[in-house]
Design a protein around this motif. Structure first.
Motif, PDB file in Angstrom:
ATOM      1  N   TYR A 129       0.823  -1.211   0.000  1.00  0.00           N
ATOM      2  CA  TYR A 129       0.000   0.000   0.000  1.00  0.00           C
ATOM      3  C   TYR A 129       0.859   1.264   0.000  1.00  0.00           C
ATOM      4  O   TYR A 129       0.597   2.220  -0.727  1.00  0.00           O
ATOM      5  N   LEU A 130       1.927   1.250   0.793  1.00  0.00           N
ATOM      6  CA  LEU A 130       2.785   2.436   0.863  1.00  0.00           C
ATOM      7  C   LEU A 130       3.511   2.676  -0.456  1.00  0.00           C
ATOM      8  O   LEU A 130       3.657   3.824  -0.896  1.00  0.00           O
ATOM      9  N   ARG A 131       3.951   1.619  -1.098  1.00  0.00           N
ATOM     10  CA  ARG A 131       4.644   1.798  -2.377  1.00  0.00           C
ATOM     11  C   ARG A 131       3.697   2.283  -3.458  1.00  0.00           C
ATOM     12  O   ARG A 131       4.071   3.112  -4.291  1.00  0.00           O
ATOM     13  N   GLU A 132       2.487   1.774  -3.439  1.00  0.00           N
ATOM     14  CA  GLU A 132       1.504   2.268  -4.406  1.00  0.00           C
ATOM     15  C   GLU A 132       1.148   3.723  -4.152  1.00  0.00           C
ATOM     16  O   GLU A 132       0.768   4.446  -5.064  1.00  0.00           O
ATOM     17  N   SER A 133       1.272   4.146  -2.892  1.00  0.00           N
ATOM     18  CA  SER A 133       0.980   5.547  -2.541  1.00  0.00           C
ATOM     19  C   SER A 133       2.215   6.425  -2.639  1.00  0.00           C
ATOM     20  O   SER A 133       2.188   7.583  -2.177  1.00  0.00           O
ATOM     21  N   LYS A 134       3.310   5.893  -3.203  1.00  0.00           N
ATOM     22  CA  LYS A 134       4.564   6.644  -3.371  1.00  0.00           C
ATOM     23  C   LYS A 134       5.166   7.057  -2.027  1.00  0.00           C
ATOM     24  O   LYS A 134       5.810   8.093  -1.918  1.00  0.00           O
ATOM     25  N   GLU A 135       4.907   6.263  -0.975  1.00  0.00           N
ATOM     26  CA  GLU A 135       5.520   6.489   0.334  1.00  0.00           C
ATOM     27  C   GLU A 135       6.644   5.466   0.497  1.00  0.00           C
ATOM     28  O   GLU A 135       6.420   4.326   0.868  1.00  0.00           O
ATOM     29  N   PHE A 136       7.852   5.891   0.210  1.00  0.00           N
ATOM     30  CA  PHE A 136       8.989   4.966   0.242  1.00  0.00           C
ATOM     31  C   PHE A 136       9.598   4.980   1.639  1.00  0.00           C
ATOM     32  O   PHE A 136      10.487   5.778   1.949  1.00  0.00           O
ATOM     33  N   VAL A 137       9.076   4.105   2.482  1.00  0.00           N
ATOM     34  CA  VAL A 137       9.496   4.012   3.877  1.00  0.00           C
ATOM     35  C   VAL A 137      10.149   2.656   4.100  1.00  0.00           C
ATOM     36  O   VAL A 137       9.663   1.631   3.598  1.00  0.00           O
ATOM     37  N   ASP A 138      11.245   2.671   4.846  1.00  0.00           N
ATOM     38  CA  ASP A 138      11.921   1.420   5.186  1.00  0.00           C
ATOM     39  C   ASP A 138      11.015   0.591   6.099  1.00  0.00           C
ATOM     40  O   ASP A 138      10.690   1.000   7.205  1.00  0.00           O
ATOM     41  N   LEU A 139      10.585  -0.567   5.612  1.00  0.00           N
ATOM     42  CA  LEU A 139       9.671  -1.399   6.388  1.00  0.00           C
ATOM     43  C   LEU A 139      10.255  -2.798   6.529  1.00  0.00           C
ATOM     44  O   LEU A 139       9.635  -3.795   6.136  1.00  0.00           O
ATOM     45  N   SER A 140      11.428  -2.871   7.081  1.00  0.00           N
ATOM     46  CA  SER A 140      12.039  -4.165   7.354  1.00  0.00           C
ATOM     47  C   SER A 140      11.281  -4.857   8.485  1.00  0.00           C
ATOM     48  O   SER A 140      10.439  -4.258   9.158  1.00  0.00           O
ATOM     49  N   ARG A 141      11.600  -6.116   8.716  1.00  0.00           N
ATOM     50  CA  ARG A 141      10.916  -6.866   9.773  1.00  0.00           C
ATOM     51  C   ARG A 141      11.179  -6.240  11.144  1.00  0.00           C
ATOM     52  O   ARG A 141      10.271  -6.137  11.970  1.00  0.00           O
ATOM     53  N   ASN A 142      12.419  -5.845  11.388  1.00  0.00           N
ATOM     54  CA  ASN A 142      12.723  -5.233  12.686  1.00  0.00           C
ATOM     55  C   ASN A 142      11.999  -3.903  12.859  1.00  0.00           C
ATOM     56  O   ASN A 142      11.496  -3.595  13.940  1.00  0.00           O
ATOM     57  N   ARG A 143      11.963  -3.115  11.806  1.00  0.00           N
ATOM     58  CA  ARG A 143      11.277  -1.818  11.889  1.00  0.00           C
ATOM     59  C   ARG A 143       9.780  -2.026  12.119  1.00  0.00           C
ATOM     60  O   ARG A 143       9.145  -1.327  12.924  1.00  0.00           O
ATOM     61  N   PHE A 144       9.201  -2.985  11.417  1.00  0.00           N
ATOM     62  CA  PHE A 144       7.771  -3.256  11.566  1.00  0.00           C
ATOM     63  C   PHE A 144       7.478  -3.750  12.980  1.00  0.00           C
ATOM     64  O   PHE A 144       6.479  -3.364  13.593  1.00  0.00           O
ATOM     65  N   ALA A 145       8.369  -4.593  13.528  1.00  0.00           N
ATOM     66  CA  ALA A 145       8.176  -5.074  14.897  1.00  0.00           C
ATOM     67  C   ALA A 145       8.255  -3.922  15.893  1.00  0.00           C
ATOM     68  O   ALA A 145       7.497  -3.869  16.873  1.00  0.00           O
ATOM     69  N   ALA A 146       9.162  -2.959  15.647  1.00  0.00           N
ATOM     70  CA  ALA A 146       9.268  -1.806  16.546  1.00  0.00           C
ATOM     71  C   ALA A 146       8.003  -0.962  16.511  1.00  0.00           C
ATOM     72  O   ALA A 146       7.544  -0.446  17.541  1.00  0.00           O
ATOM     73  N   VAL A 147       7.407  -0.826  15.323  1.00  0.00           N
ATOM     74  CA  VAL A 147       6.166  -0.047  15.216  1.00  0.00           C
ATOM     75  C   VAL A 147       5.025  -0.762  15.929  1.00  0.00           C
ATOM     76  O   VAL A 147       4.218  -0.132  16.621  1.00  0.00           O
ATOM     77  N   LEU A 148       4.942  -2.075  15.771  1.00  0.00           N
ATOM     78  CA  LEU A 148       3.909  -2.832  16.484  1.00  0.00           C
ATOM     79  C   LEU A 148       4.079  -2.707  17.993  1.00  0.00           C
ATOM     80  O   LEU A 148       3.098  -2.593  18.739  1.00  0.00           O
ATOM     81  N   GLU A 149       5.321  -2.705  18.448  1.00  0.00           N
ATOM     82  CA  GLU A 149       5.576  -2.533  19.879  1.00  0.00           C
ATOM     83  C   GLU A 149       5.149  -1.145  20.343  1.00  0.00           C
ATOM     84  O   GLU A 149       4.626  -0.983  21.442  1.00  0.00           O
ATOM     85  N   GLU A 150       5.360  -0.147  19.477  1.00  0.00           N
ATOM     86  CA  GLU A 150       4.927   1.206  19.827  1.00  0.00           C
ATOM     87  C   GLU A 150       3.407   1.289  19.905  1.00  0.00           C
ATOM     88  O   GLU A 150       2.857   2.016  20.738  1.00  0.00           O
ATOM     89  N   ILE A 151       2.708   0.547  19.060  1.00  0.00           N
ATOM     90  CA  ILE A 151       1.245   0.529  19.121  1.00  0.00           C
ATOM     91  C   ILE A 151       0.780  -0.065  20.439  1.00  0.00           C
ATOM     92  O   ILE A 151      -0.242   0.352  20.994  1.00  0.00           O
ATOM     93  N   GLY A 152       1.550  -1.011  20.974  1.00  0.00           N
ATOM     94  CA  GLY A 152       1.183  -1.583  22.261  1.00  0.00           C
ATOM     95  C   GLY A 152       1.185  -3.093  22.311  1.00  0.00           C
ATOM     96  O   GLY A 152       0.834  -3.684  23.339  1.00  0.00           O
TER      97      GLY A 152
END
Length: 659
Positions: free
Chosen positions: A473-496
């Motif tokens: 979804y982010l790539r289709e929206s031209k949002e080039f964000v680093d979404l590695s597994r570790n980064r995604f896990a950190a974001v999930l941890e931030e969500i709670g």
């Protein structure tokens, strides 16, 4: 009985007077003979032998240099009197069968304590002071010395026994690394957060210089979990900077706290305080301006007239939040990441008044260094310094990747504070002022993309499936964000999401395959929230469209080709005044009329969208075929004229039905 007490008191005073007058033992003017005669009179008065010899041995012996310290200590006075009048031992050796640390009040204990104090106050660190002390007292075990000093609260492991006068002398010998060490004893946070927090604490002392180059920078200790030490961190840094701490803030106190100057302030749980005292948020949004003022009417004068007054209230603030910090305030603050401590020493050293005792020399050192750096300097000097080539080169290195100029302003202020304190913290300032705020904004985008994904509304979601869906979804929206597994896990941890609570995040095995899943609805229940429909990404605005199926659209009265504006089932509004209708109907055949209307809608779509003419013709003919009325030759010719497309090949003549 009273006479005996009076006699003992006079004897005590005489002994102490003689000891304090030991400087009279010089040879000039026969002072030594006078001093000795008075000592002999005292010996005769108490009826005891050896008083004179003990006094002379005491003032002339190796312990003579310690008498001032001993005489200022109640235990030392008692020890001296017992020795002079009763003959008790002053030897540093302990009695047989008696441990060193059990001889409380013994002479060696007092001498050791006073010697250690003198070494430390003269600039020795703890290790060298203990080494020198052991050399002076070779008859005493090292463990016994440490036990004695520990009991007095003089060792660094718990230095709460220093006197107020000692604190000022200890502060003379501290360094920047010492300050960082002591702050790190009570705050569990990464190094970059610790040192930048100390820089923020110095703002109140450097206000005249900093106000000329930028706004005040707030500090927000933050952690997604509770009991991570946010309130303690804020209170400690406010104390370090000589500020005022408000466990419960109110508007009147906040507005009057800086009447004497822009000191540092601290507020605990600002979002909760705002509920009981509306207006705190507005106050915080304005106080980054050093010159912010609050206007009010003063007290009535002699004539009863109340004149307007201005009360300054701008300046830096350390504030905590029970929930997520206010974004508008975060943009003018540094987030200090708190780490949930597992070492019990953070609790032991920081609870209650402990951190004030530990940090008293550090707070004094910070104030002195800021005063020294500000001497003979003003706002004009700060403006000139921050525009000198070497400073601008340093600022360019730190802020080369900043996306907002406000980040550069923050970096400029922090670099000047670090320079005034004589430390090089470019890497730490770059991390906290430039890199982490950008990462924070990216995390906000990722969290919104995760919560808006349809998969997120399920009871159980595979983490890798969700990551790939969000990444697509982010790539289709031209949002080039680093979404590695570790980064995604950190974001999930931030969500709670947590492996402990719930758990809302765990690794499972299903069908001989192991994978990680999260439970969004369970997390919402733990947080006390009601699961809602997933958010949809914003779509471009469209003209109003009637909702429903295509069969719900009421066809226009009469001929489909009537002049006017028609809304098609595809949400396209067209004007038919200049379009030729190849499907005239007489309104007698409802099926044919419906098919023609649908075909006409396809043509209207083609008039506003880039569709191949051949595809439109095929769709029109297919619609007519389904309606039970294939197009006649005349209608096909009219359709092609409308589309301006060449006739199909012979093999394609039967697309959508036979003619």
């Amino acid at each position: 009985m009273n006479g005996e007490n009076g006699f003992q008191t006079s004897v005590t005073e005489k002994v102490l007077d003689l000891l304090r007058r030991r400087d009279d033992l010089g040879d000039k003017g026969g002072a030594r003979e006078v001093w000795t005669d008075q000592a002999k009179q005292l010996e005769e008065r108490v009826g005891r032998k050896y008083v004179v010899s003990r006094l002379l041995k005491l003032v002339d012996g190796p312990n003579g240099s310690m008498l001032d310290d001993l005489l200022s200590n109640p235990g030392g006075v008692e020890l001296i009197l017992n020795h002079v009048l009763r003959g008790t031992s002053l030897k540093l050796e302990h009695e047989p069968g008696e441990e060193h640390h059990e001889t409380k009040g013994a002479m060696w204990t007092i001498v050791a304590i006073e010697s250690y104090r003198r070494y430390r106050l003269n600039g020795m660190d703890e290790a060298h002071a203990l080494e020198a002390l052991q050399d002076d007292n070779k008859g005493i075990g090292f463990d016994a010395l440490q036990k004695t000093l520990r009991d007095e609260g003089l060792l660094n492991e718990w230095p709460v026994g220093w006197k107020p006068g000692d604190v000022e002398l200890l502060a003379n010998h501290l360094t920047w690394e010492d300050i960082r060490y002591w702050v790190g004893r009570v705050i569990s946070a990464p190094r970059a957060d610790l040192v930048v927090g100390i820089l923020l604490s110095a703002q109140g002392h450097l206000a005249p210089l900093l106000a000329s180059i930028g706004g005040a920078i707030h500090g927000i200790p933050w952690a997604p979990s509770i009991s991570a030490g946010k309130s303690r961190c804020a209170e400690v840094l406010v104390y370090l900077g000589g500020g005022k701490w408000f466990a419960f803030a109110t508007i009147p106190f906040l507005r009057s706290a800086r009447a004497e100057g822009p000191i540092l302030l601290g507020i605990d749980e600002g979002d909760e305080a705002e509920k009981d005292n509306p207006g705190i948020k507005g106050y915080l949004l304005a106080c980054h301006d050093w010159g912010a003022k609050y206007g009010k009417f003063g007290e009535p004068d002699e004539k009863g007239k109340r004149n307007p007054e201005e009360i300054p209230y701008g300046g830096p603030i350390f504030i905590t939040f029970r929930k997520k910090p206010w974004p508008a305030l975060v943009s003018r603050a540094i987030l200090l990441a708190m780490e949930a401590a597992t070492d019990p020493r953070f609790s032991d050293d920081g609870a209650g008044e402990g951190f004030r005792r530990l940090l008293a020399p550090a707070a004094l050192w910070l104030r002195r260094e800021c005063e020294k750096a500000s001497r003979n300097r003003d706002g004009t000097w700060a403006l000139l310094r921050t525009h000198e080539p070497d400073f601008k080169a340093k600022l360019d290195r730190v802020s080369q990747d900043c996306t907002l100029l406000r980040q550069r302003d923050t970096a400029r202020t922090l670099l000047l504070i670090a320079e005034l304190l004589g430390v090089d913290l470019e890497a730490e300032i770059r991390k906290k002022a430039i890199e982490e705020p950008e990462l924070e904004s990216e995390n906000a985008v990722l969290i919104e993309a995760i919560e808006s994904n349809p998969l997120y509304n399920q009871d159980e979601v595979a983490v890798e499936v969700l990551r790939l869906a969000v990444q697509k979804y982010l790539r289709e929206s031209k949002e080039f964000v680093d979404l590695s597994r570790n980064r995604f896990a950190a974001v999930l941890e931030e969500i709670g999401y947590s492996k402990d609570k719930g758990p809302t995040w765990e690794r499972i095995e299903r069908g001989h395959r192991k994978f990680t899943v999260i439970y969004p609805k369970l997390l919402a229940e733990i947080k006390g929230e009601t699961p809602s429909e997933p958010k949809k990404p914003p779509e471009p605005e469209k003209p109003p469209v009637k909702q429903g199926t295509i069969d719900d659209i009421e066809p226009p009265k009469g001929s489909v080709g009537c002049v006017g504006s028609v809304v098609t089932p595809y949400g396209v509004e067209t004007n038919q005044t200049d379009q030729t209708n190849p499907f005239p109907t007489d309104g007698q055949d409802p099926i044919l009329e419906e098919a023609c209307r649908r075909a006409h809608d396809i043509l209207n779509v083609h008039s506003q969208r880039d569709m191949p003419p051949g595809l439109v013709e095929a769709q029109v003919r297919d619609e007519m075929q389904k309606g039970g009325h294939p197009l006649a030759e005349a209608q096909v010719a009219a359709l092609r004229a409308r589309l301006k497309s060449p006739p199909p090949e012979s093999g394609d003549e039967k697309i959508g039905g036979s003619p």
